[in-house]
Design a protein around this motif. Structure first.
Motif, PDB file in Angstrom:
ATOM      1  N   GLU A  52      24.324  -5.081  -3.409  1.00 55.55           N
ATOM      2  CA  GLU A  52      22.948  -5.558  -3.343  1.00 55.55           C
ATOM      3  C   GLU A  52      21.912  -4.516  -2.938  1.00 55.55           C
ATOM      4  OE1 GLU A  52      22.347  -8.408  -4.595  1.00 55.55           O
ATOM      5  OE2 GLU A  52      24.467  -8.966  -4.740  1.00 55.55           O
ATOM      6  N   ALA A  53      22.319  -3.386  -2.385  1.00 53.86           N
ATOM      7  CA  ALA A  53      21.360  -2.386  -1.894  1.00 53.86           C
ATOM      8  C   ALA A  53      20.443  -1.906  -3.015  1.00 53.86           C
ATOM      9  CB  ALA A  53      22.093  -1.209  -1.263  1.00 53.86           C
ATOM     10  N   TYR A  54      21.010  -1.617  -4.153  1.00 54.94           N
ATOM     11  CA  TYR A  54      20.223  -1.127  -5.290  1.00 54.94           C
ATOM     12  C   TYR A  54      19.164  -2.160  -5.695  1.00 54.94           C
ATOM     13  CZ  TYR A  54      19.054   0.005 -10.095  1.00 54.94           C
ATOM     14  OH  TYR A  54      18.377   0.273 -11.245  1.00 54.94           O
ATOM     15  N   THR A  55      19.597  -3.390  -5.888  1.00 55.86           N
ATOM     16  CA  THR A  55      18.686  -4.440  -6.343  1.00 55.86           C
ATOM     17  C   THR A  55      17.591  -4.714  -5.333  1.00 55.86           C
ATOM     18  OG1 THR A  55      20.548  -5.437  -7.523  1.00 55.86           O
ATOM     19  CG2 THR A  55      18.596  -6.804  -7.213  1.00 55.86           C
ATOM     20  N   LEU A  56      17.942  -4.706  -4.068  1.00 50.25           N
ATOM     21  CA  LEU A  56      16.961  -4.970  -3.018  1.00 50.25           C
ATOM     22  C   LEU A  56      15.853  -3.922  -3.011  1.00 50.25           C
ATOM     23  CD1 LEU A  56      16.277  -6.706  -0.513  1.00 50.25           C
ATOM     24  CD2 LEU A  56      17.663  -5.118   0.812  1.00 50.25           C
ATOM     25  N   VAL A  57      16.216  -2.651  -3.053  1.00 53.87           N
ATOM     26  CA  VAL A  57      15.220  -1.577  -3.050  1.00 53.87           C
ATOM     27  C   VAL A  57      14.440  -1.563  -4.359  1.00 53.87           C
ATOM     28  CG1 VAL A  57      14.917   0.929  -2.987  1.00 53.87           C
ATOM     29  CG2 VAL A  57      16.495  -0.175  -1.414  1.00 53.87           C
ATOM     30  N   PHE A  58      15.125  -1.711  -5.474  1.00 52.83           N
ATOM     31  CA  PHE A  58      14.473  -1.705  -6.783  1.00 52.83           C
ATOM     32  C   PHE A  58      13.399  -2.790  -6.857  1.00 52.83           C
ATOM     33  CE2 PHE A  58      14.143  -3.059 -11.209  1.00 52.83           C
ATOM     34  CZ  PHE A  58      13.932  -1.860 -11.853  1.00 52.83           C
ATOM     35  N   ALA A  59      13.757  -4.003  -6.476  1.00 54.85           N
ATOM     36  CA  ALA A  59      12.809  -5.118  -6.563  1.00 54.85           C
ATOM     37  C   ALA A  59      11.650  -4.965  -5.585  1.00 54.85           C
ATOM     38  CB  ALA A  59      13.544  -6.433  -6.310  1.00 54.85           C
ATOM     39  N   SER A  60      11.938  -4.466  -4.391  1.00 56.10           N
ATOM     40  CA  SER A  60      10.879  -4.370  -3.388  1.00 56.10           C
ATOM     41  C   SER A  60       9.870  -3.258  -3.692  1.00 56.10           C
ATOM     42  CB  SER A  60      11.481  -4.176  -1.996  1.00 56.10           C
ATOM     43  OG  SER A  60      12.151  -2.945  -1.908  1.00 56.10           O
ATOM     44  N   LEU A  61      10.272  -2.225  -4.412  1.00 55.79           N
ATOM     45  CA  LEU A  61       9.376  -1.107  -4.697  1.00 55.79           C
ATOM     46  C   LEU A  61       8.791  -1.125  -6.107  1.00 55.79           C
ATOM     47  CD1 LEU A  61      11.333   1.807  -2.987  1.00 55.79           C
ATOM     48  CD2 LEU A  61       9.414   0.498  -2.087  1.00 55.79           C
ATOM     49  N   LEU A  62       9.180  -2.100  -6.910  1.00 51.56           N
ATOM     50  CA  LEU A  62       8.771  -2.131  -8.311  1.00 51.56           C
ATOM     51  C   LEU A  62       7.250  -2.182  -8.474  1.00 51.56           C
ATOM     52  CD1 LEU A  62       9.835  -2.181 -11.197  1.00 51.56           C
ATOM     53  CD2 LEU A  62       9.925  -4.665 -11.037  1.00 51.56           C
ATOM     54  N   LEU A  63       6.578  -3.048  -7.763  1.00 50.87           N
ATOM     55  CA  LEU A  63       5.125  -3.162  -7.899  1.00 50.87           C
ATOM     56  C   LEU A  63       4.406  -1.914  -7.406  1.00 50.87           C
ATOM     57  CD1 LEU A  63       4.556  -6.882  -6.885  1.00 50.87           C
ATOM     58  CD2 LEU A  63       4.509  -5.887  -9.170  1.00 50.87           C
ATOM     59  N   MET A  64       4.868  -1.358  -6.296  1.00 52.27           N
ATOM     60  CA  MET A  64       4.229  -0.165  -5.759  1.00 52.27           C
ATOM     61  C   MET A  64       4.346   1.011  -6.742  1.00 52.27           C
ATOM     62  SD  MET A  64       4.936   2.028  -2.304  1.00 52.27           S
ATOM     63  CE  MET A  64       6.424   2.771  -2.910  1.00 52.27           C
ATOM     64  N   PHE A  65       5.532   1.214  -7.291  1.00 50.50           N
ATOM     65  CA  PHE A  65       5.698   2.328  -8.224  1.00 50.50           C
ATOM     66  C   PHE A  65       5.026   2.052  -9.566  1.00 50.50           C
ATOM     67  CE2 PHE A  65       8.881   3.791  -5.195  1.00 50.50           C
ATOM     68  CZ  PHE A  65       8.532   5.120  -5.137  1.00 50.50           C
ATOM     69  N   GLY A  66       4.865   0.786  -9.930  1.00 51.57           N
ATOM     70  CA  GLY A  66       4.087   0.464 -11.115  1.00 51.57           C
ATOM     71  C   GLY A  66       2.635   0.880 -10.939  1.00 51.57           C
ATOM     72  N   SER A  67       2.098   0.639  -9.755  1.00 53.17           N
ATOM     73  CA  SER A  67       0.726   1.061  -9.446  1.00 53.17           C
ATOM     74  C   SER A  67       0.613   2.588  -9.446  1.00 53.17           C
ATOM     75  CB  SER A  67       0.312   0.495  -8.084  1.00 53.17           C
ATOM     76  OG  SER A  67      -0.965   0.931  -7.737  1.00 53.17           O
ATOM     77  N   LEU A  68       1.594   3.258  -8.863  1.00 53.46           N
ATOM     78  CA  LEU A  68       1.589   4.729  -8.876  1.00 53.46           C
ATOM     79  C   LEU A  68       1.691   5.270 -10.298  1.00 53.46           C
ATOM     80  CD1 LEU A  68       3.850   5.541  -5.800  1.00 53.46           C
ATOM     81  CD2 LEU A  68       1.376   5.839  -5.990  1.00 53.46           C
ATOM     82  N   ALA A  69       2.450   4.587 -11.144  1.00 59.93           N
ATOM     83  CA  ALA A  69       2.571   5.015 -12.540  1.00 59.93           C
ATOM     84  C   ALA A  69       1.233   4.886 -13.265  1.00 59.93           C
ATOM     85  CB  ALA A  69       3.642   4.188 -13.250  1.00 59.93           C
ATOM     86  N   ASP A  70       0.465   3.859 -12.926  1.00 58.45           N
ATOM     87  CA  ASP A  70      -0.867   3.725 -13.519  1.00 58.45           C
ATOM     88  C   ASP A  70      -1.772   4.880 -13.113  1.00 58.45           C
ATOM     89  OD1 ASP A  70      -0.194   1.376 -14.787  1.00 58.45           O
ATOM     90  OD2 ASP A  70      -1.029   0.077 -13.220  1.00 58.45           O
ATOM     91  N   ARG A  71      -1.594   5.367 -11.909  1.00 63.21           N
ATOM     92  CA  ARG A  71      -2.445   6.454 -11.413  1.00 63.21           C
ATOM     93  C   ARG A  71      -1.995   7.832 -11.875  1.00 63.21           C
ATOM     94  NH1 ARG A  71      -3.056   4.405  -5.248  1.00 63.21           N
ATOM     95  NH2 ARG A  71      -4.366   2.611  -5.748  1.00 63.21           N
ATOM     96  N   PHE A  72      -0.694   8.078 -11.844  1.00 65.63           N
ATOM     97  CA  PHE A  72      -0.184   9.426 -12.090  1.00 65.63           C
ATOM     98  C   PHE A  72       0.493   9.605 -13.449  1.00 65.63           C
ATOM     99  CE2 PHE A  72      -0.048   8.881  -7.415  1.00 65.63           C
ATOM    100  CZ  PHE A  72      -1.020   9.810  -7.103  1.00 65.63           C
ATOM    101  N   GLY A  73       0.631   8.542 -14.180  1.00 63.98           N
ATOM    102  CA  GLY A  73       1.233   8.638 -15.511  1.00 63.98           C
ATOM    103  C   GLY A  73       2.579   7.936 -15.576  1.00 63.98           C
ATOM    104  N   ARG A  74       2.694   7.062 -16.539  1.00 63.54           N
ATOM    105  CA  ARG A  74       3.937   6.289 -16.682  1.00 63.54           C
ATOM    106  C   ARG A  74       5.115   7.170 -17.082  1.00 63.54           C
ATOM    107  NH1 ARG A  74      -0.240   3.443 -18.844  1.00 63.54           N
ATOM    108  NH2 ARG A  74      -0.752   1.522 -17.712  1.00 63.54           N
TER     109      ARG A  74
END
Length: 109
Positions: A52-74
């Motif tokens: 579960e460690a992978y899924t927990l971190v992946f799901a919890s950071l998905l929105l934050m890194f999506g926002s960073l991708a909008d700023r710095f490039g997908r």
């Protein structure tokens, strides 16, 4: 026009491969659990964390890194993510203990 179509197809293929990595990773870990328990001698609690460690971190950071991708490039963020995932997969494969494997799975997420 043909160049744009080619780039779109290339993008679709690359994203599809990245998503396939996520699915394959979960499947491989579930199949490998008996071998992991035998080789590393981990407890049932550690098995739960490995799964579960992978899924927990992946799901919890998905929105934050999506926002960073909008700023710095997908593309840049996707490439960085794939590189981190590949390196942490190598660390996970070479983990000498359950705790090291859990840490590598967290980094994979």
């Amino acid at each position: 026009m043909a160049d744009l179509a080619r780039r779109r197809w290339f993008g679709l293929v690359f994203i599809s491969l990245a998503v396939a990595l996520i699915i394959v990773d979960s499947t491989i870990v579930n199949v490998a659990i008996p071998s992991i328990v035998d080789e590393l001698g981990i407890t049932s609690t550690q098995v739960q964390w490995v799964q579960e460690a992978y899924t927990l971190v992946f799901a919890s950071l998905l929105l934050m890194f999506g926002s960073l991708a909008d700023r710095f490039g997908r593309r840049r963020m996707l490439l960085i993510g794939v590189v981190i995932f590949a390196l942490s997969s190598l660390v996970a494969a070479l983990s000498p203990s359950g705790d090291a494997l859990i840490a590598a799975r967290l980094l994979q997420g």
